[in-house]
Design an enzyme around this catalytic site. Structure first.
Site, mmCIF file in Angstrom:
data_model
loop_
_atom_site.group_PDB
_atom_site.id
_atom_site.type_symbol
_atom_site.label_atom_id
_atom_site.label_comp_id
_atom_site.label_asym_id
_atom_site.label_seq_id
_atom_site.Cartn_x
_atom_site.Cartn_y
_atom_site.Cartn_z
ATOM 1 N N ARG A 63 31.971 24.007 -19.107
ATOM 2 C CA ARG A 63 30.955 22.853 -19.269
ATOM 3 C C ARG A 63 29.823 22.844 -18.548
ATOM 4 O O ARG A 63 29.750 22.826 -17.430
ATOM 5 C CB ARG A 63 31.928 21.503 -18.721
ATOM 6 C CG ARG A 63 31.100 20.164 -19.042
ATOM 7 C CD ARG A 63 31.982 19.095 -18.719
ATOM 8 N NE ARG A 63 31.547 17.648 -18.980
ATOM 9 C CZ ARG A 63 30.790 17.127 -18.193
ATOM 10 N NH1 ARG A 63 30.327 17.851 -16.966
ATOM 11 N NH2 ARG A 63 30.248 16.134 -18.405
ATOM 12 N N LYS A 114 27.261 21.649 -9.484
ATOM 13 C CA LYS A 114 28.076 20.807 -8.623
ATOM 14 C C LYS A 114 27.769 20.963 -7.214
ATOM 15 O O LYS A 114 27.199 22.250 -6.888
ATOM 16 C CB LYS A 114 29.566 20.898 -9.042
ATOM 17 C CG LYS A 114 29.728 20.353 -10.288
ATOM 18 C CD LYS A 114 31.459 20.013 -10.485
ATOM 19 C CE LYS A 114 31.488 19.279 -11.846
ATOM 20 N NZ LYS A 114 32.895 19.133 -12.474
#
Ligand code: HH2
Length: 260
Positions: free
Chosen positions: A241, A206
């Site tokens: 995740r 991210k």
């Protein structure tokens, strides 16, 4: 939880395992490396992403779900969708958990999950993917995310979903600045204590990573930093995740406080 994106425009791995054969090969590699879950998604939620129709999403995910079911893998399958119709078809095709980044905005979603007896991941997001990173604002981000998740848990309970079927996610990067993301990650023990359910966390590749480092890094170049975060987060959440499952698994085996 390994990420299997069946999308042509995912921010980090767009289209790389879009077809069922490629997705199955990637799934086998993830399971061999220790993934307990595979999260199949057919709609990108990256900042700025445009929505897709349910038909398009189903065209992408159903062949992948069929291929996974045929392969009889040991990992459980989740479907990353905000559409109840996609969730219903995916649950029929072998998924056992719905990972909904909108925490069930679709009015049919809670009913679909309840009647299938499936699991549900409720995630916090401020705004919509297209605009969520424009100007995220909170009074206290941790208080607000906790209250939101408690409220969505109550809605799930009213719809007949047992608490045992729920996983909660603070939604890293979904309508949050770097400071908001860091505050939430540091508050994971508090969120788990207050809400009483296992937490799922997604930091893999991210934008918070180049933001923390103050350098530009393409998504795949963010894996080593992702894994350093994974090692630090593993004691404080039930599910991570991740894109690079072999790398994450190796990092966790080496981590002194990880799930070795
Ligand atoms: N992040 C993404 C997508 N789905 N689901 C949960 N529960 N938590 C997350 O943090 C999360 C999520 C975005 O990552 P990715 O799947 O790599 O990108 P894209 O949405 O572009 O496919």
């Amino acid at each position: 939880m390994g990420i299997l994106n069946a999308t042509p425009d995912s921010f980090s791995d767009g289209g790389r395992h879009a077809g069922p054969d490629a997705a199955l090969a990637m799934a086998r590699e993830m399971v061999a490396a220790g993934a307990a879950w595979l999260d199949v998604g057919g709609e990108s939620t990256r900042p700025g992403a445009e929505p897709v129709t349910a038909e398009r999403e189903l065209e992408r995910v159903l062949p992948v779900l069929e291929a996974l079911r045929g392969a009889d893998l040991t990992a459980a399958i989740s479907i990353d969708t905000a559409k109840a119709s996609v969730a219903a078809a995916a649950l029929d095709a072998g998924a056992v958990l719905v990972n909904d980044v909108t925490a069930a905005v679709d009015p049919e979603m809670l009913g679909v999950v309840a009647s299938a007896g499936a699991g549900l991941c409720l995630m916090h997001m401020q705004g919509q993917p297209r605009t969520m990173q424009d100007a995220p604002r909170y009074g206290s981000v941790v208080d607000e995310v906790e209250a939101f998740l408690a409220d969505r848990m109550a809605a799930a309970r009213r719809a007949g979903i047992a608490d045992e079927q729920l996983v909660l996610d603070p939604g890293i990067g979904f309508g949050k600045t770097l400071a908001h993301n860091l505050a939430l990650l540091r508050a994971l023990p508090r969120l788990e204590r207050a809400l009483g359910r296992p937490l799922l966390v997604g930091v893999s590749r991210k934008r918070m990573i180049p933001a923390m480092l103050g350098v530009d890094l393409l998504p795949e170049a963010r894996d080593p930093a992702s894994h350093l975060l994974h090692v630090q987060l593993a004691p404080h959440c039930a599910l991570l995740r991740v894109h690079d499952v072999p790398g994450a698994a190796a990092a966790l085996r080496l981590g002194l406080w990880g799930a070795a």
